[in-house]
Design a protein around this motif. Structure first.
Motif, PDB file in Angstrom:
ATOM      1  N   GLY A  49       0.781  -1.231   0.000  1.00  0.00           N
ATOM      2  CA  GLY A  49       0.000   0.000   0.000  1.00  0.00           C
ATOM      3  C   GLY A  49       0.810   1.275   0.000  1.00  0.00           C
ATOM      4  O   GLY A  49       0.381   2.299  -0.534  1.00  0.00           O
ATOM      5  N   THR A  50       2.004   1.248   0.627  1.00  0.00           N
ATOM      6  CA  THR A  50       2.823   2.466   0.677  1.00  0.00           C
ATOM      7  C   THR A  50       3.918   2.462  -0.374  1.00  0.00           C
ATOM      8  O   THR A  50       4.756   3.371  -0.398  1.00  0.00           O
ATOM      9  N   MET A  51       3.938   1.469  -1.246  1.00  0.00           N
ATOM     10  CA  MET A  51       4.987   1.370  -2.259  1.00  0.00           C
ATOM     11  C   MET A  51       4.608   2.175  -3.496  1.00  0.00           C
ATOM     12  O   MET A  51       3.447   2.191  -3.913  1.00  0.00           O
ATOM     13  N   SER A  52       5.585   2.811  -4.108  1.00  0.00           N
ATOM     14  CA  SER A  52       5.348   3.553  -5.342  1.00  0.00           C
ATOM     15  C   SER A  52       4.903   2.590  -6.442  1.00  0.00           C
ATOM     16  O   SER A  52       5.412   1.474  -6.540  1.00  0.00           O
ATOM     17  N   LYS A 297      -0.611   9.461 -14.371  1.00  0.00           N
ATOM     18  CA  LYS A 297       0.617   9.925 -13.736  1.00  0.00           C
ATOM     19  C   LYS A 297       1.730   8.894 -13.822  1.00  0.00           C
ATOM     20  O   LYS A 297       2.899   9.235 -13.865  1.00  0.00           O
ATOM     21  N   TYR A 298       1.365   7.605 -13.844  1.00  0.00           N
ATOM     22  CA  TYR A 298       2.367   6.533 -13.778  1.00  0.00           C
ATOM     23  C   TYR A 298       2.429   5.741 -15.082  1.00  0.00           C
ATOM     24  O   TYR A 298       2.640   4.533 -15.074  1.00  0.00           O
ATOM     25  N   VAL A 299       2.231   6.419 -16.202  1.00  0.00           N
ATOM     26  CA  VAL A 299       2.072   5.721 -17.481  1.00  0.00           C
ATOM     27  C   VAL A 299       3.361   5.071 -17.970  1.00  0.00           C
ATOM     28  O   VAL A 299       3.336   4.248 -18.883  1.00  0.00           O
ATOM     29  N   GLN A 300       4.502   5.425 -17.370  1.00  0.00           N
ATOM     30  CA  GLN A 300       5.761   4.801 -17.797  1.00  0.00           C
ATOM     31  C   GLN A 300       5.790   3.317 -17.436  1.00  0.00           C
ATOM     32  O   GLN A 300       6.548   2.550 -18.008  1.00  0.00           O
ATOM     33  N   LEU A 301       4.969   2.911 -16.478  1.00  0.00           N
ATOM     34  CA  LEU A 301       4.880   1.508 -16.085  1.00  0.00           C
ATOM     35  C   LEU A 301       3.425   1.080 -16.196  1.00  0.00           C
ATOM     36  O   LEU A 301       2.594   1.431 -15.354  1.00  0.00           O
ATOM     37  N   GLU A 302       3.112   0.303 -17.233  1.00  0.00           N
ATOM     38  CA  GLU A 302       1.727  -0.063 -17.485  1.00  0.00           C
ATOM     39  C   GLU A 302       1.121  -0.863 -16.340  1.00  0.00           C
ATOM     40  O   GLU A 302      -0.091  -0.813 -16.110  1.00  0.00           O
ATOM     41  N   ASP A 303       1.951  -1.615 -15.609  1.00  0.00           N
ATOM     42  CA  ASP A 303       1.427  -2.404 -14.494  1.00  0.00           C
ATOM     43  C   ASP A 303       0.840  -1.524 -13.390  1.00  0.00           C
ATOM     44  O   ASP A 303       0.100  -2.022 -12.533  1.00  0.00           O
ATOM     45  N   ALA A 304       1.174  -0.230 -13.391  1.00  0.00           N
ATOM     46  CA  ALA A 304       0.602   0.677 -12.400  1.00  0.00           C
ATOM     47  C   ALA A 304      -0.906   0.811 -12.588  1.00  0.00           C
ATOM     48  O   ALA A 304      -1.628   1.127 -11.639  1.00  0.00           O
ATOM     49  N   TYR A 305      -1.386   0.586 -13.804  1.00  0.00           N
ATOM     50  CA  TYR A 305      -2.808   0.661 -14.114  1.00  0.00           C
ATOM     51  C   TYR A 305      -3.294  -0.672 -14.697  1.00  0.00           C
ATOM     52  O   TYR A 305      -4.127  -0.705 -15.607  1.00  0.00           O
ATOM     53  N   GLY A 353      -4.456   8.434  -8.611  1.00  0.00           N
ATOM     54  CA  GLY A 353      -3.062   8.772  -8.357  1.00  0.00           C
ATOM     55  C   GLY A 353      -2.947   9.548  -7.071  1.00  0.00           C
ATOM     56  O   GLY A 353      -3.951   9.928  -6.455  1.00  0.00           O
ATOM     57  N   PHE A 354      -1.713   9.799  -6.658  1.00  0.00           N
ATOM     58  CA  PHE A 354      -1.456  10.543  -5.430  1.00  0.00           C
ATOM     59  C   PHE A 354      -0.483  11.681  -5.729  1.00  0.00           C
ATOM     60  O   PHE A 354       0.428  11.535  -6.533  1.00  0.00           O
ATOM     61  N   ARG A 470     -15.370  -1.011  -4.643  1.00  0.00           N
ATOM     62  CA  ARG A 470     -14.171  -0.951  -3.814  1.00  0.00           C
ATOM     63  C   ARG A 470     -13.500   0.418  -3.888  1.00  0.00           C
ATOM     64  O   ARG A 470     -13.388   0.994  -4.967  1.00  0.00           O
ATOM     65  N   HIS A 471     -13.035   0.872  -2.742  1.00  0.00           N
ATOM     66  CA  HIS A 471     -12.436   2.201  -2.629  1.00  0.00           C
ATOM     67  C   HIS A 471     -10.980   2.117  -2.197  1.00  0.00           C
ATOM     68  O   HIS A 471     -10.561   1.164  -1.550  1.00  0.00           O
ATOM     69  N   ARG A 472     -10.224   3.172  -2.538  1.00  0.00           N
ATOM     70  CA  ARG A 472      -8.867   3.345  -2.027  1.00  0.00           C
ATOM     71  C   ARG A 472      -8.494   4.824  -2.168  1.00  0.00           C
ATOM     72  O   ARG A 472      -7.937   5.252  -3.174  1.00  0.00           O
ATOM     73  N   HIS A 473      -8.819   5.611  -1.164  1.00  0.00           N
ATOM     74  CA  HIS A 473      -8.532   7.043  -1.239  1.00  0.00           C
ATOM     75  C   HIS A 473      -8.663   7.660   0.138  1.00  0.00           C
ATOM     76  O   HIS A 473      -9.270   7.086   1.052  1.00  0.00           O
ATOM     77  N   ARG A 474      -8.120   8.853   0.292  1.00  0.00           N
ATOM     78  CA  ARG A 474      -8.251   9.573   1.564  1.00  0.00           C
ATOM     79  C   ARG A 474      -8.758  11.005   1.364  1.00  0.00           C
ATOM     80  O   ARG A 474      -8.799  11.784   2.314  1.00  0.00           O
ATOM     81  N   TYR A 475      -9.125  11.378   0.146  1.00  0.00           N
ATOM     82  CA  TYR A 475      -9.684  12.699  -0.128  1.00  0.00           C
ATOM     83  C   TYR A 475     -11.034  12.547  -0.811  1.00  0.00           C
ATOM     84  O   TYR A 475     -11.255  11.597  -1.565  1.00  0.00           O
TER      85      TYR A 475
END
Length: 547
Positions: A49-52, A297-305, A353-354, A470-475
């Protein structure tokens, strides 16, 4: 009690253990068995969860609020079995549990050691839910020989030794490199990998050999002889055009039969692969193509999405079209007009994204989609940027922004249309959070219900006014701006059951402009595409026909 299949990897990482595990789970289901899949990761983070995203790719979230490895997404997409918190564990979590017990005095003053205390903790994890399914598939992250993975390998060795005979088997995934200079497939790396396994007391029952070239029969025989595996249990695994061909490809190669033979299950039930044949047929024979831009934001690594990309593929399957996904760095649009770059696409998706980087570019992309009537799908931060865009462009709040960015800058620069969520209701209790809290596991995580507005586009898409996502956010988007935004056409069409938290917004005068606070991609499957993605692709198809 469940039969256990332990899946390990050797030679190199990223060979596709997760995909092989998921495909095997689907094949066992096709034969009428029930399955559950688990991932054991050797890294020392308690969870990813805290990993880039650049470090580890996407964080997959379960219904019960666990932040897990992206392989659990593969497991769900191939089997339809909803993952749980107990289906993912890391070395960090194991060691944390052991140290908590030591501090409480649970070990009665004993010296704490890797063996037996850490390995016992791993075995306890493996045993959870063993009476619920026919097969438990447990994937060990990393490769054999990695120092951080040794406790896991020792634990599964012990677990197998302590289980009734025939209750556990080992499946090992390796690489057969091809040397173009000599025109040969080399089996020696596989032999050494198996030797490494055998040196720690594990003998593989099934070998899955990744190769870019066909594996000659003599090489299979050689591998079987030197690795002490039956020839029919040496399974070739070749590159595929689509990951959803994997169940059919592995079945044709004999993987599921080899596994059942290793357990002595004869005669094996005949598989029903009709669902996967239909999926592959739709992928192989599309009736059109759409181009969708992911402005992230993280499009350089497709696995991010990863889940978003796969959910778009599922939407294509539902509409029998090929979805051509293009990745665009949102920060490119921070200071320039996105029009020239986006005009070639039939739809635009802005993911989560964050942090502040790239957010102005996402807002510009939302403006372009709204003004040009191009289908827009905003997910999590993508929804928040759509609300900020509407506040700036339509509701007369030129300095609209997010408290997240003010907090990072250390001063107030924006009118906070999006604010830090400090409390919410989860189940029957109230959850409270502060800005200074630990980052790990402190977001609004997991499945929450939402109520949809009658007659809204999303209610029509879902076919109901009550959903759970399912959610994952703090704002969150601040509802005090709801009246002003709705007066300008941005409808809050989905709200939390208590009416306090916006879940979905949509522009009424737009062909397809929807933002969601949750992550619908996490529940999409090739044989059951998520309705929002299916309809988003349908809207893109309509645009493609007008071009």
């Amino acid at each position: 009690m469940a039969r256990y299949i332990f899946i390990t990897g050797g030679v190199v990482s990223s060979l596709g253990k997760g995909l092989a595990s998921a495909a095997l789970g689907a094949l066992l289901q096709a034969r009428g068995f029930t399955v559950r899949l688990r991932k054991l990761d050797p890294y020392l983070n308690v969870d990813p969860g805290t990993m880039s995203p650049f470090e580890h790719g996407e964080v997959f979230v379960t219904d019960d609020g666990a932040e897990t490895d992206l392989d659990l997404g593969h497991y769900e997409r191939f089997t339809g079995v909803a993952a749980r918190r107990t289906d993912s564990v890391s070395s960090g979590r194991i060691y944390s549990n052991v140290l908590e017990k030591e501090r409480r005095g649970d070990y009665l003053g004993k010296t704490i050691q890797v063996i037996p205390h850490v390995t016992n903790e791993i075995k306890d994890f493996l045993a959870i839910g063993a009476d619920e399914v026919d097969f438990m598939l447990c994937e060990i992250g990393g490769t054999v020989g990695d120092i951080e993975g040794l406790p896991f390998f020792e634990a599964i060795r012990q677990f197998s030794h302590e289980s009734p005979r025939g209750q556990c088997i080992f499946m090992h995934l390796t690489l057969l490199p091809y040397l173009a200079a000599s025109g040969e497939l080399k089996t020696k790396p596989t032999q050494h990998s198996v030797k490494e396994l055998q040196s720690i007391g594990i003998a593989p029952d099934v070998l899955v050999c990744r190769s870019e070239q066909p594996i000659p029969e003599k090489e299979r025989q050689k591998i079987a002889l030197f690795c002490n595996v039956r020839p029919e249990a040496v399974i070739p695994a070749y590159d595929l055009k689509s990951i959803y061909e994997a169940p059919l490809a592995y079945h044709a190669a004999g993987l599921d039969q080899a596994v059942l033979d290793a357990f002595g299950i004869t005669p094996a039930p005949r598989p029903n692969l009709g669902v996967w044949e239909d999926v592959v047929d739709r992928l192989a024979n599309p009736e059109g193509e759409v181009r969708i831009a992911i402005v992230g934001k993280y499009v350089q690594l497709e696995d991010a999405y990863k889940s978003i990309k796969e959910a778009l593929v599922h939407g294509g399957i539902a509409n029998r079209v090929r979805v051509q996904v293009e990745w665009i760095d949102a920060s490119v649009f921070d200071a320039e007009d996105p029009g020239p770059a986006l005009e070639a696409y039939h739809a635009i998706l802005v993911p989560g994204g964050f942090g502040e980087r790239g957010t102005e570019g996402k807002i510009r992309a939302a403006t372009y989609a709204r003004e040009k009537k191009i289908p827009y799908f905003g997910i999590c931060l993508g929804m928040q940027m759509a609300c900020i865009e509407a506040a700036r462009s339509l509701a007369g709040i030129p300095d609209a922004g997010s408290e997240e960015f003010d907090h990072e800058a250390g001063k107030r620069r924006f009118t906070p249309v999006v604010y830090h969520l400090k409390e919410w209701v989860q189940g029957n209790h109230k959850v409270e959070r502060k800005l200074g809290d630990d980052k790990g596991g402190t977001m609004r995580l997991g499945a929450y219900s939402a109520t949809l507005k009658d007659g809204s586009r999303v209610a029509q898409i879902y076919g109901t006014t009550r959903i759970e996502e399912r959610h994952r956010h703090r704002y969150e988007v601040d509802t005090k701006f709801r009246k002003d935004l709705e007066a300008k056409g941005l409808t809050f069409s989905g709200m939390s059951p208590d009416g306090k938290l916006p879940e979905i917004v949509e522009h009424e005068d737009h062909p397809w402009f929807i933002g969601v606070q949750f992550h619908p991609e996490l529940k999409s499957k090739p044989f059951d595409p998520h309705p929002l993605f299916a309809d988003f692709v349908r809207a893109a198809v309509e645009v493609s026909r007008l071009v």
